[in-house]
Scaffold this motif. Structure first.
Motif, PDB file in Angstrom:
ATOM      1  N   THR A 116      -8.283   8.805  -3.488  1.00  0.00           N
ATOM      2  CA  THR A 116      -8.087   8.726  -2.039  1.00  0.00           C
ATOM      3  C   THR A 116      -8.204   7.284  -1.562  1.00  0.00           C
ATOM      4  O   THR A 116      -7.629   6.915  -0.535  1.00  0.00           O
ATOM      5  N   THR A 117      -8.941   6.469  -2.290  1.00  0.00           N
ATOM      6  CA  THR A 117      -9.056   5.039  -2.003  1.00  0.00           C
ATOM      7  C   THR A 117      -8.986   4.279  -3.325  1.00  0.00           C
ATOM      8  O   THR A 117      -9.719   4.602  -4.254  1.00  0.00           O
ATOM      9  N   ALA A 118      -8.090   3.298  -3.403  1.00  0.00           N
ATOM     10  CA  ALA A 118      -7.906   2.506  -4.619  1.00  0.00           C
ATOM     11  C   ALA A 118      -7.951   1.032  -4.242  1.00  0.00           C
ATOM     12  O   ALA A 118      -6.965   0.465  -3.778  1.00  0.00           O
ATOM     13  N   SER A 125     -20.096  -7.927   3.414  1.00  0.00           N
ATOM     14  CA  SER A 125     -19.897  -6.493   3.177  1.00  0.00           C
ATOM     15  C   SER A 125     -18.584  -6.055   3.801  1.00  0.00           C
ATOM     16  O   SER A 125     -18.127  -6.634   4.788  1.00  0.00           O
ATOM     17  N   LEU A 126     -17.971  -5.036   3.206  1.00  0.00           N
ATOM     18  CA  LEU A 126     -16.667  -4.536   3.642  1.00  0.00           C
ATOM     19  C   LEU A 126     -16.746  -3.064   3.998  1.00  0.00           C
ATOM     20  O   LEU A 126     -17.420  -2.279   3.320  1.00  0.00           O
ATOM     21  N   GLU A 127     -16.039  -2.676   5.052  1.00  0.00           N
ATOM     22  CA  GLU A 127     -15.854  -1.269   5.413  1.00  0.00           C
ATOM     23  C   GLU A 127     -14.658  -0.719   4.644  1.00  0.00           C
ATOM     24  O   GLU A 127     -13.567  -1.297   4.685  1.00  0.00           O
ATOM     25  N   THR A 128     -14.864   0.386   3.923  1.00  0.00           N
ATOM     26  CA  THR A 128     -13.771   0.963   3.136  1.00  0.00           C
ATOM     27  C   THR A 128     -12.980   2.019   3.902  1.00  0.00           C
ATOM     28  O   THR A 128     -11.855   2.340   3.520  1.00  0.00           O
ATOM     29  N   TYR A 129     -13.585   2.616   4.924  1.00  0.00           N
ATOM     30  CA  TYR A 129     -13.019   3.746   5.667  1.00  0.00           C
ATOM     31  C   TYR A 129     -12.899   5.009   4.822  1.00  0.00           C
ATOM     32  O   TYR A 129     -12.270   5.987   5.216  1.00  0.00           O
ATOM     33  N   GLN A 130     -13.522   4.998   3.641  1.00  0.00           N
ATOM     34  CA  GLN A 130     -13.549   6.174   2.776  1.00  0.00           C
ATOM     35  C   GLN A 130     -14.744   7.047   3.161  1.00  0.00           C
ATOM     36  O   GLN A 130     -15.889   6.663   3.003  1.00  0.00           O
ATOM     37  N   SER A 176       0.821  -1.211   0.000  1.00  0.00           N
ATOM     38  CA  SER A 176       0.000   0.000   0.000  1.00  0.00           C
ATOM     39  C   SER A 176       0.856   1.263   0.000  1.00  0.00           C
ATOM     40  O   SER A 176       0.517   2.260   0.623  1.00  0.00           O
ATOM     41  N   ILE A 177       1.973   1.236  -0.688  1.00  0.00           N
ATOM     42  CA  ILE A 177       2.839   2.405  -0.691  1.00  0.00           C
ATOM     43  C   ILE A 177       2.408   3.425  -1.730  1.00  0.00           C
ATOM     44  O   ILE A 177       2.979   4.498  -1.824  1.00  0.00           O
ATOM     45  N   GLY A 178       1.372   3.109  -2.494  1.00  0.00           N
ATOM     46  CA  GLY A 178       0.806   4.121  -3.366  1.00  0.00           C
ATOM     47  C   GLY A 178       0.739   3.749  -4.825  1.00  0.00           C
ATOM     48  O   GLY A 178       1.687   3.986  -5.565  1.00  0.00           O
ATOM     49  N   TRP A 179      -0.380   3.157  -5.256  1.00  0.00           N
ATOM     50  CA  TRP A 179      -0.594   2.949  -6.685  1.00  0.00           C
ATOM     51  C   TRP A 179      -0.804   4.309  -7.326  1.00  0.00           C
ATOM     52  O   TRP A 179      -1.545   5.146  -6.823  1.00  0.00           O
ATOM     53  N   GLU A 180      -0.148   4.546  -8.434  1.00  0.00           N
ATOM     54  CA  GLU A 180      -0.241   5.838  -9.120  1.00  0.00           C
ATOM     55  C   GLU A 180      -1.239   5.742 -10.258  1.00  0.00           C
ATOM     56  O   GLU A 180      -1.032   5.013 -11.220  1.00  0.00           O
ATOM     57  N   SER A 195      -0.857   5.438   2.167  1.00  0.00           N
ATOM     58  CA  SER A 195      -1.134   5.761   3.577  1.00  0.00           C
ATOM     59  C   SER A 195      -2.609   5.689   3.927  1.00  0.00           C
ATOM     60  O   SER A 195      -3.102   6.452   4.764  1.00  0.00           O
ATOM     61  N   ARG A 196      -3.324   4.765   3.308  1.00  0.00           N
ATOM     62  CA  ARG A 196      -4.740   4.620   3.609  1.00  0.00           C
ATOM     63  C   ARG A 196      -4.995   3.296   4.345  1.00  0.00           C
ATOM     64  O   ARG A 196      -4.223   2.346   4.242  1.00  0.00           O
ATOM     65  N   ARG A 197      -6.109   3.266   5.095  1.00  0.00           N
ATOM     66  CA  ARG A 197      -6.460   2.073   5.844  1.00  0.00           C
ATOM     67  C   ARG A 197      -6.932   0.968   4.907  1.00  0.00           C
ATOM     68  O   ARG A 197      -7.464   1.218   3.830  1.00  0.00           O
ATOM     69  N   GLN A 198      -6.733  -0.260   5.361  1.00  0.00           N
ATOM     70  CA  GLN A 198      -7.172  -1.417   4.601  1.00  0.00           C
ATOM     71  C   GLN A 198      -8.624  -1.759   4.941  1.00  0.00           C
ATOM     72  O   GLN A 198      -9.050  -1.619   6.098  1.00  0.00           O
TER      73      GLN A 198
END
Length: 241
Positions: free
Chosen positions: A28-30, A78-83, A16-20, A46-49
């Motif tokens: 903000t969430t990928a 169901s999944l929590e995205t934290y977005q 999770s170091i940052g997909w460009e 730097s986003r939560r899983q």
């Protein structure tokens, strides 16, 4: 064989170091269904899983040149995205809809501001509801095509008392926009949930390969770039989207 999600020869597919993204504004969430690591992972920097809220998500690995990796969500899980739901929002998804009444993307409740994107069951019910139902916009798209991988896009703007909700399917060409007049400008605090359903039927599920969230309204060029990238990504697994 695992497909690497890469940019400039750097492999971001297992961390999770940052997909460009191929856009001027990074998501903000990928969320990607990861082939080498079971389940959906957030590759935004730097986003939560995501974590499981209910049920047991089912992961199916992909085969390069033959089939996409995906997570089965809906009535089974169901999944929590934290977005957090921003006032300006773009969502781009690579998904495969089934039968039934799955909730593609939703919220925990509708008491403040919520966006519910659901299959009901042969139409796509795009519902923006604020103030516990006092203000709302519905954008329904009929003749929903199921059983194939498609690229869906949603945009929502509630930074004004004249909000708008837009949907476009870049695979089938279906689209629609609705606007309204709200009593106030809402500032949401809820986070998005993937999956769930309006019933408990076993067939109320969908397959999720990619969900991308931006906290702004992408312009035409960025939307086109995102669609082209997702099509190329799907094609590497032998899938037309």
């Amino acid at each position: 064989m695992t497909l690497a999600i890469t940019v400039n020869n750097a492999d971001y597919s297992e961390n999770s170091i940052g997909w460009e993204a191929p856009t001027t504004l990074q998501p903000t969430t990928a969320l990607f269904a990861m082939n080498g690591a079971s389940g959906i992972k957030n590759l935004a920097s730097s986003r939560r899983q995501p974590t499981t809220i209910s049920g047991s998500p089912t992961f199916t690995p992909g085969v390069a040149g033959a089939s996409l990796p995906f997570e089965t969500l809906g009535a089974n899980a169901s999944l929590e995205t934290y977005q957090i739901f921003p006032q300006k929002l773009t969502i781009m998804s690579l998904i495969n809809l089934g039968a039934g009444q799955s909730t593609i993307i939703g919220m925990h409740d509708i008491n403040s501001a919520a966006l519910i994107l659901g299959q009901r069951p042969t139409l796509l019910n795009n519902w923006l509801v604020c103030g516990g139902g006092a203000d709302q916009i519905t954008e329904n798209v009929d003749n929903l095509v199921t059983g194939t991988w498609q690229i869906h896009m949603w945009q929502c703007d509630i930074s004004t008392k004249s909000p708008a909700l837009t949907y476009k399917n870049y695979t089938t060409g279906a689209s629609g926009t609705s606007s309204g007049t709200f009593s106030q400008v809402y500032d949401p605090t809820q986070t998005f949930v993937l999956g769930g359903a309006s019933d408990t039927a076993a067939n109320s599920t969908y397959q999720a390969a990619v969900h991308l969230f931006w906290d702004d309204l992408l312009g035409a060029d960025d939307l086109a770039s995102s669609v082209a990238w997702l099509r190329q990504y799907a094609a590497s697994y032998g899938v037309t989207a």
